[in-house]
Design an enzyme around this catalytic site. Structure first.
Site, PDB file in Angstrom:
ATOM      1  N   LYS A 157      36.746  30.781  47.847  1.00 17.64           N
ATOM      2  CA  LYS A 157      37.064  31.245  46.500  1.00 17.64           C
ATOM      3  C   LYS A 157      35.880  30.972  45.594  1.00 17.64           C
ATOM      4  CE  LYS A 157      40.674  33.293  44.665  1.00 17.64           C
ATOM      5  NZ  LYS A 157      41.500  34.307  45.342  1.00 17.64           N
ATOM      6  N   GLY A 199      53.968  38.388  34.132  1.00 19.77           N
ATOM      7  CA  GLY A 199      52.563  38.685  34.365  1.00 19.77           C
ATOM      8  C   GLY A 199      52.391  40.176  34.610  1.00 19.77           C
ATOM      9  N   TYR A 200      51.740  40.877  33.691  1.00 13.89           N
ATOM     10  CA  TYR A 200      51.654  42.328  33.816  1.00 13.89           C
ATOM     11  C   TYR A 200      50.203  42.786  33.870  1.00 13.89           C
ATOM     12  CZ  TYR A 200      53.967  46.875  33.751  1.00 13.89           C
ATOM     13  OH  TYR A 200      54.467  48.112  34.108  1.00 13.89           O
ATOM     14  N   GLY A 201      49.456  42.133  34.763  1.00 15.85           N
ATOM     15  CA  GLY A 201      48.106  42.583  35.051  1.00 15.85           C
ATOM     16  C   GLY A 201      48.145  43.571  36.198  1.00 15.85           C
ATOM     17  N   ASN A 202      47.107  43.572  37.010  1.00 11.26           N
ATOM     18  CA  ASN A 202      46.998  44.525  38.108  1.00 11.26           C
ATOM     19  C   ASN A 202      48.188  44.434  39.060  1.00 11.26           C
ATOM     20  OD1 ASN A 202      45.283  46.459  39.760  1.00 11.26           O
ATOM     21  ND2 ASN A 202      45.531  44.787  41.215  1.00 11.26           N
ATOM     22  N   ALA A 203      48.457  43.231  39.570  1.00 18.49           N
ATOM     23  CA  ALA A 203      49.531  43.070  40.556  1.00 18.49           C
ATOM     24  C   ALA A 203      50.900  43.351  39.950  1.00 18.49           C
ATOM     25  CB  ALA A 203      49.491  41.668  41.160  1.00 18.49           C
ATOM     26  N   GLY A 204      51.152  42.829  38.742  1.00 17.59           N
ATOM     27  CA  GLY A 204      52.455  43.026  38.109  1.00 17.59           C
ATOM     28  C   GLY A 204      52.725  44.475  37.760  1.00 17.59           C
TER      29      GLY A 204
END
Length: 419
Positions: free
Chosen positions: A109, A221-226
């Site tokens: 990472k 969480g409403y980024g890319n994945a959400g």
């Protein structure tokens, strides 16, 4: 993302999870000691010329946690609160994630302490190139392969792969995954994390007897994945999205949120807050909603001892890394809430990244339908291996995922003569 006490320090949490697994597998002290620490890590400080003409020094990290099964693989985060312990924890989780999906890769990472929201595109590019210039000697297609993560994207990966190619004097697209398609990216990579999570949700719903076509879903969480999870839960299953949130707040609609409207609103305002047709609520209230499925797609330590008693979902889908603390895990298990643990649930991203590596090496690219089919097989198999182990040892799904993954890493270590 604190380096504080053990309850909020992600690496302390990761180490506790490893130690619990070592106890279940009855590993020797020397073996568990190897697993509890990263094999190598790099701390870099690099200068970047800012748009106003000043020069600022940025700090970055790269952790290569364990490479017993192959080259290390893991994303790069740009975050103002990035810490080395966060990167260590994420490198450990990547190690188990790759092993759980039986990929020929270890875990790594990286991260840079910066706030992308305060940077211009030109500054982002210079930071991206500066970071790669700093860690360039320590990465490579057969050594350590970065990818996008929080606040990084395909464009940033494109700058990074170009910088690395300049360093080595030839095109080396395989050094980075999550690239744009014209630079050797893979079809299906954009929604891979969420899609992989939806495949495991489908299997989990069968186990708990939940009809996903009638299920209610809240997404933290409403980024890319959400964002992708909301669209896929609707299109794949017909589920109803009743609440979503981001760092600025949450919105809900008991009759179902119109996902395209929320996406358009977020694109326009950078937040889901005040989206037409929704009502405001707090993020804590979202976590406590009486829904069938709770998707955790933000950052670490979302569900803790502080709020776990309020969680009422039947299934928790952990698209984020480390969203549930070990103490909260035990409470959820006793409450009968089915948790699909992070490094199983969100492994779709690294799995399609692995597919991207294979395609780069062969210089032959698959169609998106074939990517989806291969991902479905990998995720479904891994879910059932974890579920069966959970039943066998009478342990929660996270401990079962650790048991499967760690045993594979330990086997590789033993065969190589490390322990």
């Amino acid at each position: 993302m604190s380096d504080g006490n053990n309850h909020s320090n992600p690496f302390k949490i990761a180490q506790k999870q490893i130690q619990d697994c070592a106890d279940i597998l009855k590993l020797s002290r020397s073996t568990s000691d190897v697993l509890l620490h990263p094999m190598r890590e790099f701390h870099v400080n690099f200068p970047v010329r800012m748009d106003d003409g000043t020069t600022k020094v940025f700090q970055g990290f790269r952790v290569q946690y364990n490479d017993a099964k192959g080259p290390t693989k893991g994303g790069i985060r740009f975050h103002p609160e990035e810490t080395i312990d966060t990167v260590r924890a994420l490198g450990a989780w990547m190690t188990w994630k790759c092993a759980l999906l039986d990929l020929p890769l270890g875990g790594g990472k990286g991260g840079v302490i910066c706030n992308p929201k305060e940077l211009s595109n030109f500054e982002l590019e210079r930071i991206s190139r500066g970071y790669i210039k700093a860690i360039g000697p320590f990465i490579g297609p057969d050594k350590d392969i970065p990818a996008p993560d929080v606040y990084t994207n395909p464009q940033i990966m494109a700058w990074m792969v170009d910088e690395y190619s300049s360093i080595v004097g030839k095109n080396q697209f395989g050094v980075i995954t999550g690239k744009p398609l014209p630079l050797g990216g893979s079809p299906g990579r954009g929604d891979a994390t969420a899609r992989g999570g939806m495949y495991t949700l489908r299997e989990a719903a069968k186990k708990v007897g939940l009809d996903l076509s009638k299920a209610t879903v809240a997404i933290q969480g409403y980024g890319n994945a959400g964002c992708y999870a909301a669209s896929l839960a609707e299109s794949m299953f017909g589920s109803k999205i009743v609440a979503v949130c981001d760092s600025k707040g949450a919105v809900c609609c008991t009759n179902g949120i119109c996902v395209p409207d929320v996406n358009a609103h977020k694109d326009k305002t950078s937040s889901v807050v005040a989206c037409k047709g929704t009502e405001a609520m707090t993020n804590d209230e979202l976590l406590a909603l009486d829904v069938d499925v709770l998707v955790l797609a933000a950052l670490e330590s979302t569900i803790t001892e502080r709020n776990v008693d309020k969680v009422r979902a039947k299934i928790i889908v952990e698209l984020a890394n480390g969203p549930t603390t070990p103490e909260a895990d035990e409470v959820l298990y006793k409450k009968g809430i089915h948790v699909i643990p992070d490094f199983l649930c969100n492994a779709g991203g690294v799995t399609v990244s692995y597919f991207e590596m294979v395609q780069n090496a062969c210089m032959y690219y698959w169609e998106e339908k074939e990517i989806h089919e291969k991902l479905d097989r990998k995720m479904t198999r891994a879910y059932h291996e974890v579920f069966d182990t959970s039943e066998k040892y009478k342990i929660n799904m996270r401990k079962a995922a650790y048991a499967v993954a760690v045993s594979r890493v330990v086997e590789a270590m033993k065969l190589r003569g490390w322990v």
